[in-house]
Design a protein around this motif. Structure first.
Motif, PDB file in Angstrom:
ATOM      1  N   SER A 142     -39.699   2.408  13.879  1.00  0.00           N
ATOM      2  CA  SER A 142     -38.626   1.687  13.190  1.00  0.00           C
ATOM      3  C   SER A 142     -37.288   2.207  13.704  1.00  0.00           C
ATOM      4  N   LEU A 143     -36.488   1.316  14.273  1.00  0.00           N
ATOM      5  CA  LEU A 143     -35.238   1.715  14.910  1.00  0.00           C
ATOM      6  C   LEU A 143     -34.031   1.142  14.169  1.00  0.00           C
ATOM      7  N   SER A 144     -33.080   2.012  13.862  1.00  0.00           N
ATOM      8  CA  SER A 144     -31.780   1.562  13.352  1.00  0.00           C
ATOM      9  C   SER A 144     -30.836   1.461  14.539  1.00  0.00           C
ATOM     10  N   THR A 145     -29.619   1.060  14.286  1.00  0.00           N
ATOM     11  CA  THR A 145     -28.652   0.984  15.382  1.00  0.00           C
ATOM     12  C   THR A 145     -28.199   2.394  15.767  1.00  0.00           C
ATOM     13  N   LEU A 146     -27.620   2.478  16.953  1.00  0.00           N
ATOM     14  CA  LEU A 146     -27.178   3.759  17.514  1.00  0.00           C
ATOM     15  C   LEU A 146     -25.667   3.705  17.718  1.00  0.00           C
ATOM     16  N   VAL A 147     -24.968   4.783  17.394  1.00  0.00           N
ATOM     17  CA  VAL A 147     -23.521   4.857  17.593  1.00  0.00           C
ATOM     18  C   VAL A 147     -23.232   5.778  18.778  1.00  0.00           C
ATOM     19  N   LEU A 148     -22.637   5.197  19.822  1.00  0.00           N
ATOM     20  CA  LEU A 148     -22.327   5.958  21.035  1.00  0.00           C
ATOM     21  C   LEU A 148     -20.828   6.205  21.140  1.00  0.00           C
ATOM     22  N   PRO A 149     -20.401   7.356  21.663  1.00  0.00           N
ATOM     23  CA  PRO A 149     -18.975   7.628  21.867  1.00  0.00           C
ATOM     24  C   PRO A 149     -18.341   6.567  22.768  1.00  0.00           C
ATOM     25  N   LEU A 150     -17.157   6.105  22.394  1.00  0.00           N
ATOM     26  CA  LEU A 150     -16.377   5.126  23.155  1.00  0.00           C
ATOM     27  C   LEU A 150     -17.008   3.738  23.214  1.00  0.00           C
ATOM     28  N   VAL A 151     -18.195   3.581  22.674  1.00  0.00           N
ATOM     29  CA  VAL A 151     -18.877   2.285  22.713  1.00  0.00           C
ATOM     30  C   VAL A 151     -19.008   1.702  21.313  1.00  0.00           C
ATOM     31  N   GLY A 152     -19.374   2.564  20.378  1.00  0.00           N
ATOM     32  CA  GLY A 152     -19.559   2.110  19.005  1.00  0.00           C
ATOM     33  C   GLY A 152     -21.013   1.839  18.695  1.00  0.00           C
ATOM     34  N   GLU A 153     -21.257   0.950  17.751  1.00  0.00           N
ATOM     35  CA  GLU A 153     -22.611   0.675  17.265  1.00  0.00           C
ATOM     36  C   GLU A 153     -23.313  -0.315  18.186  1.00  0.00           C
ATOM     37  N   VAL A 154     -24.461   0.084  18.653  1.00  0.00           N
ATOM     38  CA  VAL A 154     -25.234  -0.761  19.570  1.00  0.00           C
ATOM     39  C   VAL A 154     -26.717  -0.648  19.224  1.00  0.00           C
ATOM     40  N   ALA A 155     -27.492  -1.632  19.692  1.00  0.00           N
ATOM     41  CA  ALA A 155     -28.945  -1.549  19.578  1.00  0.00           C
ATOM     42  C   ALA A 155     -29.476  -0.640  20.686  1.00  0.00           C
TER      43      ALA A 155
END
Length: 308
Positions: free
Chosen positions: A255-268
């Motif tokens: 089960s995967l939630s979204t991921l928050v990356l530096p300088l990118v924001g919330e992504v799948a």
């Protein structure tokens, strides 16, 4: 006269009697110019001629004088280190010739298996098989923690064993010797160019060709730990592929939630964020690079050979 020291060193290295000849000339030159009549009883005409031919002796007012006394004396003083360097080069060449023996049967076996593991990236049945096997130890961890934290732990583990494998499987002394030899050849080549010494340039060019074997030796030293690193890391990557559902006809196993990356924001997790590079790979490498630097600093491990 930056080349005088090197010329004296080469003369002495190539002829055991030249050291005595140079010392005799240095002794006689204390009183001014040196004449052949003054030294003919102590050194041969051939060695006398070589001193003139190489430019160690140049014409003076009443005979010949040293082109550069300090450089000539320095050439004699560094002769021992030159011999040592020559011996180390011979030993180094021998090590390069015998370098195949540094790869044990286990190293070669790991290399063959690693090539086979690469197939898993493009062949789904193998990827599913490895993912299922790896899920036995990693599945309970994934059930306890969010998937981004699991990736962080995997990045920490791979960074740790990668650093330890590089530190223990690479012969840093040999790597430093390779680099020192190449640096010394480059310095002599630069001096020969400045002096316009075509004969020396030709000799150095031949030496550079001979030293190409060193490049092969360096490649083998660097690639040996990489085989083991890939052997251990590819199954981890294939498990992440399998878990996230990367590839054609693949389904996520967790089960995967979204991921928050530096300088990118919330992504799948499977979104492309750097060209075709997906978010999960970027997250893994960010964690891996950070942990690897911390590990190396904490353990005081330097895997960069120094040419001295």
């Amino acid at each position: 006269m930056p080349r005088i020291e090197s010329k004296v060193r080469d003369l002495v290295a190539g002829d055991d009697g030249m050291r005595a000849a140079v010392e005799i000339v240095l002794d006689r030159a204390d009183d001014g110019d040196v004449k052949w009549l003054d030294v003919k009883d102590e050194l041969s005409s051939g060695r006398w001629g070589r001193l003139i031919e190489t430019g160690v002796l140049i014409e003076g007012e009443e005979g010949f004088q040293l082109a550069d006394r300090a450089a000539t004396e320095s050439g004699l003083e560094t002769d021992d280190s030159s011999d040592t360097s020559t011996d180390s080069n011979v030993a180094l060449e021998t090590e390069v010739d015998d370098d195949e023996s540094s790869w044990s049967i286990y190293d070669k076996g790991a290399g063959v298996l690693t090539i086979g593991l690469f197939v898993g990236y493009s062949w789904k049945p193998l990827r599913d098989l490895i993912g299922t096997v790896m899920d036995v130890p990693l599945g309970p961890l994934e059930e306890l923690l969010p998937f981004y934290a699991v990736v962080m732990i995997l990045a920490l583990a791979t960074g740790l064993y990668s650093t330890l494998l590089q530190a223990n499987l690479m012969n840093m002394e040999k790597m430093s010797a390779y680099q020192s030899r190449m640096k010394e050849i480059q310095e002599r080549r630069k001096e020969a160019k400045e002096e316009g010494d075509d004969d020396a340039l030709d000799a150095i060019q031949d030496e550079q060709m001979d030293a190409m074997g060193d490049q092969l030796g360096m490649f083998k030293e660097q690639f040996r730990p990489m085989v083991w690193i890939m052997f251990l890391t590819i199954p981890v990557f294939l498990w992440m592929y399998w878990s996230i559902g990367v590839g054609a006809n693949a389904e996520a196993q967790v089960s995967l939630s979204t991921l928050v990356l530096p300088l990118v924001g919330e992504v799948a997790w499977t979104d492309s964020v750097l060209g075709p590079i997906q978010a999960w790979i970027v997250w893994y490498f960010l964690c891996s690079m950070g942990f690897t630097q911390i590990i190396r600093k904490s353990l005081n491990i330097d895997i960069s050979p120094s040419a001295s």
